[in-house]
Design an enzyme around this catalytic site. Structure first.
Site, mmCIF file in Angstrom:
data_model
loop_
_atom_site.group_PDB
_atom_site.id
_atom_site.type_symbol
_atom_site.label_atom_id
_atom_site.label_comp_id
_atom_site.label_asym_id
_atom_site.label_seq_id
_atom_site.Cartn_x
_atom_site.Cartn_y
_atom_site.Cartn_z
ATOM 1 N N SER A 29 0.790 -1.312 -0.096
ATOM 2 C CA SER A 29 -0.008 0.079 0.001
ATOM 3 C C SER A 29 0.864 1.339 0.016
ATOM 4 C CB SER A 29 -0.857 0.015 1.244
ATOM 5 O OG SER A 29 -0.143 0.508 2.423
ATOM 6 N N LYS A 37 1.777 4.472 7.254
ATOM 7 C CA LYS A 37 0.914 5.344 6.565
ATOM 8 C C LYS A 37 1.362 6.452 6.627
ATOM 9 C CE LYS A 37 -1.963 2.149 5.030
ATOM 10 N NZ LYS A 37 -1.102 0.903 5.410
#
Length: 217
Positions: free
Chosen positions: A137, A175
Site C-alpha cells: 500500500s 501510512k
C-alpha cells in the site's frame, strides 16, 4: 534567480528528502505552497528542472533529486561552537528489528526482536528501530514489500509524515499521517487502497520513517 514559489518548493522538497528520504507527493507540495491545483506544482517542477535545481528520476514514481540549492540557502553562517562531525558513510550500527509491519491491512507488530546492521549515514539523530515491510500500500512512496523501514522513535507526527501508527494498542501499520477534523486519517500511497479513519484515542504514533533499507538478492 528563482521566484518566491520556486524557492519555497525546492526548499520544501529538500527538507522532505533530508527528513524522510522520500520525495513529497504533488498533493503535499500543493498544500505546502498553498496552491489551488496540482497544475501549478507541475509548472514549478518544470521550471526548476529547466534551471537545473532538480531532476526527476526515471522509472520511479514521483521521485525527485535535488541537484543544487539556491545560493542564499547554500551559504550557512559559521557557528562559533563546535558541532559533532557526521559519521563516516561506511560506519555500521545495529538497531533492533521488531518483526514485520503492514503497508496494507494492519497486522500485529513487534513480533520479537533481533538486531539489524544499518549504515550509520541512513540514520539521523535520536533512537531508531527497524521493521520489515509487508504489503504494497506504500509502493507509490517507493516503499516495497520486503523493504526494511528505519523508524525514528517518537510519539509526535506532523500532517503528511509517514509514521508507524499503532491501532488500539494491538495492530500497527505504515501510512501517511493526517488530521481530518476530529479524526485521524491514515493514508496509503497506492490507489488500490482506501484511507483509514480512526478516533485519536485509537491511534498512537510509534515512530516516524527515517529511511528505507532494501536488500537485493
Amino acid at each position: 534567480m528563482l521566484t518566491r514559489k520556486q524557492h519555497e518548493l525546492v526548499c520544501f522538497i529538500n527538507d522532505r528528502l533530508n527528513d524522510t528520504g522520500i520525495s513529497p507527493s504533488f498533493e503535499e507540495m500543493k498544500d505546502a505552497l498553498d496552491l489551488k491545483s496540482k497544475s501549478g506544482v507541475h509548472r514549478l517542477i518544470s521550471a526548476l528542472e529547466e534551471r537545473q535545481f532538480i531532476r526527476r528520476l526515471p522509472n520511479r514514481a514521483r521521485a525527485l533529486e535535488i541537484l543544487r540549492m539556491p545560493e542564499r540557502v547554500e551559504k550557512k553562517p559559521v557557528r562559533a561552537k563546535a558541532t559533532t562531525p557526521p559519521k563516516p558513510a561506511n560506519d555500521v550500527v545495529e538497531i533492533p528489528l521488531h518483526g514485520r509491519i503492514a503497508a496494507g491491512v494492519p497486522i500485529e507488530a513487534f513480533e520479537g526482536s533481533t538486531m539489524l546492521p544499518v549504515p550509520a549515514a541512513l540514520l539521523g539523530q535520536g533512537e531508531h528501530y527497524a521493521l520489515e515491510v509487508s504489503g504494497d500500500s506504500m509502493v507509490e512512496a517507493g516503499i516495497l514489500d520486503g523493504d526494511y523501514a528505519l523508524i525514528r522513535r517518537t510519539e509526535d507526527a506532523r500532517d503528511g509524515e509517514i509514521v508507524v501508527a499503532l491501532i488500539e494498542d494491538s495492530e500497527a501499520t505504515l501510512k501517511y499521517f493526517r488530521r481530518e477534523g476530529a479524526m485521524v486519517r491514515l493514508d496509503p500511497a497506492n490507489r488500490a487502497y482506501d484511507p483509514q479513519r480512526y478516533a485519536p484515542a485509537q491511534v498512537r504514533v510509534q515512530g516516524r520513517l527515517s529511511g528505507i533499507l532494501r536488500r537485493y538478492e
